[in-house]
Write a protein that holds these residues in place. Structure first.
Motif, PDB file in Angstrom:
ATOM      1  N   LEU A  72       4.135  -9.329   7.051  1.00  0.00           N
ATOM      2  CA  LEU A  72       3.530  -8.021   7.324  1.00  0.00           C
ATOM      3  C   LEU A  72       4.099  -6.948   6.390  1.00  0.00           C
ATOM      4  CD1 LEU A  72       1.662  -6.614   9.564  1.00  0.00           C
ATOM      5  CD2 LEU A  72       3.816  -5.843  10.551  1.00  0.00           C
ATOM      6  N   VAL A  73       3.212  -6.101   5.863  1.00  0.00           N
ATOM      7  CA  VAL A  73       3.654  -4.960   5.045  1.00  0.00           C
ATOM      8  C   VAL A  73       3.457  -3.696   5.869  1.00  0.00           C
ATOM      9  CG1 VAL A  73       3.239  -3.628   2.935  1.00  0.00           C
ATOM     10  CG2 VAL A  73       3.015  -6.118   2.903  1.00  0.00           C
ATOM     11  N   VAL A  74       4.542  -2.958   6.067  1.00  0.00           N
ATOM     12  CA  VAL A  74       4.467  -1.705   6.818  1.00  0.00           C
ATOM     13  C   VAL A  74       4.542  -0.566   5.802  1.00  0.00           C
ATOM     14  CG1 VAL A  74       5.547  -0.270   8.590  1.00  0.00           C
ATOM     15  CG2 VAL A  74       5.596  -2.771   8.806  1.00  0.00           C
ATOM     16  N   MET A  75       3.478   0.182   5.700  1.00  0.00           N
ATOM     17  CA  MET A  75       3.450   1.273   4.705  1.00  0.00           C
ATOM     18  C   MET A  75       3.719   2.621   5.341  1.00  0.00           C
ATOM     19  SD  MET A  75       0.274   0.489   2.164  1.00  0.00           S
ATOM     20  CE  MET A  75       0.489   2.083   1.390  1.00  0.00           C
ATOM     21  N   ARG A  76       4.392   3.466   4.593  1.00  0.00           N
ATOM     22  CA  ARG A  76       4.611   4.853   5.020  1.00  0.00           C
ATOM     23  C   ARG A  76       3.877   5.744   4.035  1.00  0.00           C
ATOM     24  NH1 ARG A  76      10.989   5.494   5.207  1.00  0.00           N
ATOM     25  NH2 ARG A  76      10.525   7.055   6.769  1.00  0.00           N
ATOM     26  N   ASP A  77       3.449   6.898   4.524  1.00  0.00           N
ATOM     27  CA  ASP A  77       2.783   7.816   3.611  1.00  0.00           C
ATOM     28  C   ASP A  77       3.768   8.278   2.549  1.00  0.00           C
ATOM     29  OD1 ASP A  77       0.124   9.610   3.418  1.00  0.00           O
ATOM     30  OD2 ASP A  77       1.865  10.784   2.783  1.00  0.00           O
ATOM     31  N   VAL A  78       3.286   8.441   1.329  1.00  0.00           N
ATOM     32  CA  VAL A  78       4.153   8.838   0.220  1.00  0.00           C
ATOM     33  C   VAL A  78       4.875  10.160   0.511  1.00  0.00           C
ATOM     34  CG1 VAL A  78       2.226   9.915  -1.042  1.00  0.00           C
ATOM     35  CG2 VAL A  78       4.254   9.148  -2.297  1.00  0.00           C
ATOM     36  N   ALA A  79       4.255  11.024   1.339  1.00  0.00           N
ATOM     37  CA  ALA A  79       4.880  12.321   1.641  1.00  0.00           C
ATOM     38  C   ALA A  79       6.178  12.157   2.435  1.00  0.00           C
ATOM     39  CB  ALA A  79       3.902  13.215   2.414  1.00  0.00           C
ATOM     40  N   TYR A 123      -9.461  -4.796  -6.088  1.00  0.00           N
ATOM     41  CA  TYR A 123      -8.237  -5.472  -5.635  1.00  0.00           C
ATOM     42  C   TYR A 123      -8.389  -6.996  -5.575  1.00  0.00           C
ATOM     43  CZ  TYR A 123      -6.880  -0.761  -4.362  1.00  0.00           C
ATOM     44  OH  TYR A 123      -6.579   0.572  -4.415  1.00  0.00           O
ATOM     45  N   PHE A 124      -9.617  -7.484  -5.684  1.00  0.00           N
ATOM     46  CA  PHE A 124      -9.858  -8.898  -5.393  1.00  0.00           C
ATOM     47  C   PHE A 124     -10.124  -9.727  -6.641  1.00  0.00           C
ATOM     48  CE2 PHE A 124     -11.972  -7.123  -1.311  1.00  0.00           C
ATOM     49  CZ  PHE A 124     -10.732  -6.947  -0.714  1.00  0.00           C
ATOM     50  N   PRO A 125      -9.342 -10.802  -6.848  1.00  0.00           N
ATOM     51  CA  PRO A 125      -9.598 -11.688  -7.976  1.00  0.00           C
ATOM     52  C   PRO A 125     -10.476 -12.859  -7.568  1.00  0.00           C
ATOM     53  CG  PRO A 125      -7.476 -12.245  -7.040  1.00  0.00           C
ATOM     54  CD  PRO A 125      -8.073 -11.157  -6.151  1.00  0.00           C
ATOM     55  N   GLY A 137       0.660  14.195  -4.999  1.00  0.00           N
ATOM     56  CA  GLY A 137       1.083  12.801  -4.995  1.00  0.00           C
ATOM     57  C   GLY A 137       0.006  11.878  -4.446  1.00  0.00           C
ATOM     58  N   VAL A 138       0.152  10.600  -4.755  1.00  0.00           N
ATOM     59  CA  VAL A 138      -0.814   9.580  -4.320  1.00  0.00           C
ATOM     60  C   VAL A 138      -0.023   8.391  -3.806  1.00  0.00           C
ATOM     61  CG1 VAL A 138      -2.810   8.187  -4.988  1.00  0.00           C
ATOM     62  CG2 VAL A 138      -2.285  10.254  -6.280  1.00  0.00           C
ATOM     63  N   ASN A 139      -0.528   7.755  -2.763  1.00  0.00           N
ATOM     64  CA  ASN A 139       0.139   6.574  -2.225  1.00  0.00           C
ATOM     65  C   ASN A 139       0.087   5.410  -3.206  1.00  0.00           C
ATOM     66  OD1 ASN A 139       1.110   7.125   0.539  1.00  0.00           O
ATOM     67  ND2 ASN A 139      -1.035   7.710   0.850  1.00  0.00           N
ATOM     68  N   CYS A 196     -10.863  -5.985   8.369  1.00  0.00           N
ATOM     69  CA  CYS A 196     -10.651  -7.281   7.729  1.00  0.00           C
ATOM     70  C   CYS A 196     -11.680  -7.449   6.612  1.00  0.00           C
ATOM     71  CB  CYS A 196     -10.809  -8.415   8.747  1.00  0.00           C
ATOM     72  SG  CYS A 196     -10.598 -10.062   8.029  1.00  0.00           S
ATOM     73  N   HIS A 197     -11.208  -7.966   5.489  1.00  0.00           N
ATOM     74  CA  HIS A 197     -12.119  -8.343   4.407  1.00  0.00           C
ATOM     75  C   HIS A 197     -12.329  -9.841   4.472  1.00  0.00           C
ATOM     76  CE1 HIS A 197     -11.012  -4.441   2.633  1.00  0.00           C
ATOM     77  NE2 HIS A 197     -12.153  -4.529   2.015  1.00  0.00           N
ATOM     78  N   TYR A 198     -13.570 -10.221   4.538  1.00  0.00           N
ATOM     79  CA  TYR A 198     -13.926 -11.633   4.591  1.00  0.00           C
ATOM     80  C   TYR A 198     -14.524 -12.074   3.266  1.00  0.00           C
ATOM     81  CZ  TYR A 198     -13.750 -10.824   9.665  1.00  0.00           C
ATOM     82  OH  TYR A 198     -13.374 -10.489  10.938  1.00  0.00           O
ATOM     83  N   GLU A 243       4.314  -7.237  -9.380  1.00  0.00           N
ATOM     84  CA  GLU A 243       5.652  -6.647  -9.270  1.00  0.00           C
ATOM     85  C   GLU A 243       6.117  -6.606  -7.813  1.00  0.00           C
ATOM     86  OE1 GLU A 243       5.208  -3.809 -13.234  1.00  0.00           O
ATOM     87  OE2 GLU A 243       5.210  -2.866 -11.249  1.00  0.00           O
ATOM     88  N   ILE A 244       5.205  -6.172  -6.931  1.00  0.00           N
ATOM     89  CA  ILE A 244       5.563  -6.079  -5.510  1.00  0.00           C
ATOM     90  C   ILE A 244       5.739  -7.477  -4.911  1.00  0.00           C
ATOM     91  CG2 ILE A 244       4.705  -5.378  -3.233  1.00  0.00           C
ATOM     92  CD1 ILE A 244       3.677  -2.829  -4.471  1.00  0.00           C
ATOM     93  N   ALA A 245       4.828  -8.407  -5.272  1.00  0.00           N
ATOM     94  CA  ALA A 245       4.893  -9.762  -4.727  1.00  0.00           C
ATOM     95  C   ALA A 245       6.171 -10.475  -5.161  1.00  0.00           C
ATOM     96  CB  ALA A 245       3.670 -10.565  -5.160  1.00  0.00           C
TER      97      ALA A 245
END
Ligand SMILES: CC(C)CC(=O)SCCNC(=O)CCNC(=O)[C@H](O)C(C)(C)COP(=O)(O)OP(=O)(O)OC[C@H]1O[C@@H](n2cnc3c(N)ncnc32)[C@H](O)[C@@H]1OP(=O)(O)O
Ligand SMILES: Nc1ncnc2c1ncn2[C@@H]1O[C@H](COP(=O)(O)OP(=O)(O)OP(=O)(O)O)[C@@H](O)[C@H]1O
Ligand SMILES: O=C(O)CCC(=O)C(=O)O
Ligand SMILES: [Fe+2]
Ligand SMILES: [Mg+2]
Length: 308
Positions: free
Chosen positions: A68-75, A150-152, A198-200, A250-252, A276-278
């Motif tokens: 699971l990835v838990v994201m926080r707002d960039v602010a 985002y999808f390959p 700023g941008v996330n 969900c993306h199917y 980089e993140i992976a």
């Protein structure tokens, strides 16, 4: 809308009990022409309340979900962490949480998904978005984008997103904004928008889309669900309320989609960031491919996993 679709719409609104076949045909036509289809009251209140309780447990760190990835707002990304939903802007990749993942297998959702992408159905990408009250820098916005960036994997017509409002979403709290018909175009170049506040991370936007293109604000009630095409240009506005605007999605993709190499395409920039993140997340080196990051997250929910 085409005249055919408009006439069908009138017919349906004027009939007391329109035949199901006509409603289905109209719905499909609407999706083909506009790139999205909004179904009111599709997911039950009870299911949504269960997803909300599970989300709150995750935020309080009562359970730990692998991957699971838990994201926080960039602010607030650099402020001290508090285990509360106020610190979480998005959960991503909840495929290992059986309670949240139930969303991806709901028969009322899969019924529609099957119509768009066929009987072999993979859940490729899962999110619970908890759009925070804007901290004053407009960072709660999501720039206009196409999810296919985002999808390959392809073909695009065998991919669809289901996005369900977990509460009333309005222009005030930052509903989805779509450009109807934009899915008929090609994948555009995406990059970070030049926003002062700023941008996330990874919130890329379409470079120079036509600002004159008509926009539709999708205001929705709890349980309403929109299905949309991965080339549809969409985003969401600022959350100008004090509440956290929640949606689950969900993306199917069809189990017989295929992976592509994005080298030399407009998707190279996102591939670089994802790798980089992976590499950090899975503690591996440069050998991880973009395809691998998707293949390990994808889960079959119906039919057969052929080539994904
Ligand atoms: C169709 C669909 C795919 C469309 C989308 O989903 S668009 C959004 C795609 N987003 C993603 O794939 C998730 C990206 N985010 C993440 O992977 C994570 O949240 C991370 C950005 C890596 C941060 O996670 P983690 O490392 O656990 O968090 P840390 O608190 O330790 O922060 C590490 C460094 O990252 C920074 N950070 C955290 N959250 C954000 C943010 N929202 N925007 C920009 N920067 C951020 C944080 O300030 C820290 O920076 P440094 O101290 O290293 O300079
Ligand atoms: N300067 C910009 N560049 C790119 N995208 C933008 C920009 N400003 C807003 N957007 C995007 O346009 C969409 C709508 O955002 P906006 O904040 O204008 O909401 P809105 O619903 O139009 O609000 P309002 O009711 O104030 O017009 C969102 O996806 C947002 O991220
Ligand atoms: O819920 C939102 O604000 C939109 C999210 C979105 O489009 C995405 O993450 O791809
Ligand atoms: Fe999106
Ligand atoms: Mg505006």
């Amino acid at each position: 809308m085409s005249r055919a679709a408009e006439r069908l719409r009138l017919l349906i609104t004027h009939l007391d009990r329109p035949p199901a076949a006509i409603v289905s045909f109209y719905s499909r036509l609407f999706y083909e022409e506009n790139g999205f289809l909004l179904i009111k009251n599709l997911v039950s209140e009870e299911d949504i309340d269960r997803f909300r309780r599970e989300f709150e447990r995750i935020c309080r760190q009562e359970i730990k979900v692998p991957g699971l990835v838990v994201m926080r707002d960039v602010a607030i990304a650099k402020s001290e962490f508090v285990p509360d939903q106020k610190a979480v802007s998005k959960l991503q990749d909840f495929q290992e949480d059986p309670e949240l993942f139930r969303y991806c297998s709901l028969p009322e959702i899969l019924k529609y998904v099957e119509c768009f992408i066929g009987p072999n159905i993979m859940a490729m990408h899962t999110m619970l978005i908890n759009k925070p009250p804007d901290a004053g820098k407009k960072t709660s916005r999501h720039p206009m984008h196409q999810d296919l960036h985002y999808f390959p994997f392809r073909p695009a017509d065998r991919i669809v997103c289901a996005w369900t409002a977990m509460e009333k979403v309005s222009r005030q709290n930052g509903c989805l904004v779509v450009l109807p018909g934009s899915h008929k175009g090609t994948l555009q170049e995406h990059d970070y928008p030049e926003w002062e506040g700023g941008v996330n991370k990874m919130y890329h936007g379409v470079r120079g889309y036509d600002p004159q293109h008509p926009r539709v604000h999708l205001e929705m009630e709890k349980g309403d669900t929109v299905f949309f095409h991965p080339l549809l240009i969409h985003g969401s506005g600022m959350n100008q309320t004090q509440g956290f605007r929640k949606a689950i999605s969900c993306h199917y993709a069809s189990g017989d989609c295929y992976y592509i190499d994005v080298k030399g395409t407009t998707q190279e920039n996102i591939e670089k960031e994802v790798k980089e993140i992976a590499a950090r997340k899975y503690a591996v080196g440069d050998e991880i491919t973009l395809k691998d990051t998707w293949a390990v997250r994808g889960r079959l929910v119906q039919g057969a996993r052929i080539s994904m």
